[in-house]
Design a protein around this motif. Sequence first.
Motif, PDB file in Angstrom:
ATOM      1  N   SER A  30     -19.559 -61.743   5.404  1.00 26.93           N
ATOM      2  CA  SER A  30     -19.418 -60.346   5.061  1.00 26.93           C
ATOM      3  C   SER A  30     -17.846 -60.070   5.396  1.00 26.93           C
ATOM      4  O   SER A  30     -17.281 -60.901   6.611  1.00 26.93           O
ATOM      5  CB  SER A  30     -20.136 -59.490   6.150  1.00 26.93           C
ATOM      6  OG  SER A  30     -19.737 -58.238   6.168  1.00 26.93           O
ATOM      7  N   ASP A  72     -27.952 -60.681   4.829  1.00 29.42           N
ATOM      8  CA  ASP A  72     -28.852 -59.593   3.853  1.00 29.42           C
ATOM      9  C   ASP A  72     -28.797 -60.441   2.768  1.00 29.42           C
ATOM     10  O   ASP A  72     -27.915 -61.063   2.316  1.00 29.42           O
ATOM     11  CB  ASP A  72     -28.123 -58.336   3.906  1.00 29.42           C
ATOM     12  CG  ASP A  72     -28.530 -57.438   5.004  1.00 29.42           C
ATOM     13  OD1 ASP A  72     -29.625 -57.694   5.356  1.00 29.42           O
ATOM     14  OD2 ASP A  72     -27.666 -56.716   5.438  1.00 29.42           O
ATOM     15  N   THR A  74     -28.074 -59.584  -1.276  1.00 29.43           N
ATOM     16  CA  THR A  74     -27.874 -58.768  -2.119  1.00 29.43           C
ATOM     17  C   THR A  74     -28.456 -59.025  -3.831  1.00 29.43           C
ATOM     18  O   THR A  74     -28.944 -60.004  -3.694  1.00 29.43           O
ATOM     19  CB  THR A  74     -26.293 -58.521  -2.169  1.00 29.43           C
ATOM     20  OG1 THR A  74     -25.845 -59.828  -3.031  1.00 29.43           O
ATOM     21  CG2 THR A  74     -25.753 -58.391  -1.058  1.00 29.43           C
ATOM     22  N   ASP A  75     -28.024 -58.329  -4.540  1.00 32.54           N
ATOM     23  CA  ASP A  75     -28.299 -58.701  -6.037  1.00 32.54           C
ATOM     24  C   ASP A  75     -27.749 -59.876  -6.533  1.00 32.54           C
ATOM     25  O   ASP A  75     -28.441 -60.623  -7.446  1.00 32.54           O
ATOM     26  CB  ASP A  75     -27.891 -57.573  -6.987  1.00 32.54           C
ATOM     27  CG  ASP A  75     -28.705 -56.250  -6.715  1.00 32.54           C
ATOM     28  OD1 ASP A  75     -29.890 -56.252  -6.116  1.00 32.54           O
ATOM     29  OD2 ASP A  75     -27.946 -55.226  -7.128  1.00 32.54           O
ATOM     30  N   GLU A  76     -26.641 -60.390  -5.886  1.00 37.46           N
ATOM     31  CA  GLU A  76     -25.871 -61.611  -6.405  1.00 37.46           C
ATOM     32  C   GLU A  76     -26.056 -62.722  -5.438  1.00 37.46           C
ATOM     33  O   GLU A  76     -26.453 -63.980  -5.810  1.00 37.46           O
ATOM     34  CB  GLU A  76     -24.576 -61.370  -6.724  1.00 37.46           C
ATOM     35  CG  GLU A  76     -24.007 -60.043  -7.453  1.00 37.46           C
ATOM     36  CD  GLU A  76     -22.654 -60.072  -7.910  1.00 37.46           C
ATOM     37  OE1 GLU A  76     -21.992 -60.571  -7.010  1.00 37.46           O
ATOM     38  OE2 GLU A  76     -22.156 -59.211  -8.750  1.00 37.46           O
ATOM     39  N   GLN A  81     -23.898 -61.409   7.775  1.00 40.86           N
ATOM     40  CA  GLN A  81     -23.634 -60.113   8.428  1.00 40.86           C
ATOM     41  C   GLN A  81     -23.169 -60.301  10.133  1.00 40.86           C
ATOM     42  O   GLN A  81     -22.259 -59.357  10.369  1.00 40.86           O
ATOM     43  CB  GLN A  81     -24.557 -59.014   8.408  1.00 40.86           C
ATOM     44  CG  GLN A  81     -25.101 -58.690   6.913  1.00 40.86           C
ATOM     45  CD  GLN A  81     -23.931 -57.884   6.395  1.00 40.86           C
ATOM     46  OE1 GLN A  81     -23.040 -57.659   6.898  1.00 40.86           O
ATOM     47  NE2 GLN A  81     -24.297 -57.871   4.837  1.00 40.86           N
TER      48      GLN A  81
END
Length: 318
Positions: A30, A72, A74-76, A81
């Motif tokens: 991140s 986390d 994500t969609d990809e 984090q």
Amino acid sequence: MNQGFVRRIISNLYTLVDSKTHLDVLAAASGKLRYVRIDEKSDFNTQKTDRTKKENKTMSISPRVGDHVLYDMTDERAVIQEILPRKNALDRPDVANVDQVLLVFSATNPAFSFVLLDKFLIILGTRGIRPVIIVSKIDLMPEDDLKTLKKDLDYYVLTGYDIHYVNSKTQEGFDGLRGVFKDKMTVLAGQTGVGKSTLINALIPGLSLNTQEISKALGRGKHTTRHTELFRYAGGYVCDTPGFSKIDFDLLDPEEIKTYYPDFVGLQDGCRFGHSCLHHKEPGCAVINASSKGLIPTERLERYHQFLEETKNRKRVY
């Protein structure tokens, strides 16, 4: 949020092992890790020069192999984090949360170096990481020379260090070595060409790490490990790392070096000047006296004096 630890880093991509599923997850870091607020007690806050102070500050933190992280999905892809606190960390190689370091030295080609051995032991002492000494390529050294080397290394066994002699081609010495890895995070360290990758290949058949013969013209090896990665083995993980070409004492003061010699520490109460004795030229030094009686190898004390002068004369970084 999910938890895992970093098993491999290639470029800016991180392979994580999920703590629940134990499956590999490909992740990125991140952007907020570039602006982490830490205090002076944080294990991420390290002293960089002789005059920099540990204080509250905002800094960029990059995940290392061995780091425990929160991520986390994500969609990809997964996104790291947060990096959880480290119990320790090595700078070269960049590995965190290490249980032990296997210091791999070849009996010959390249020649065994007691200077490097003592330096490695000091560096690991500063990190509080257990060292295990591995002597590889024992098949390439004449029997009488190997007996002499073992005799010299017997002192380290008496001092409390664990030593294994191995031939990776025939797996001689592997029976006693395999148990060392059980449930441990293990890093292999040593000069290029001592056989670290060959040792891992022999321990974990089918892994086929890239290996390369020693350059006869140069008398040393070329870097064959291109990235830092953990491999599953014996309930734990093993890390092969790029070879070392130089080891520095970084921020060590001359007074600190003696504290990483367990054989010296056990004698310092007998020094005339007690714990302030540097075991160099002081009268009534119990360490110098022990060396004169053959209880401490003269060469080991001479190497310590060499390191002492090295730290005294090094160029300070401010």
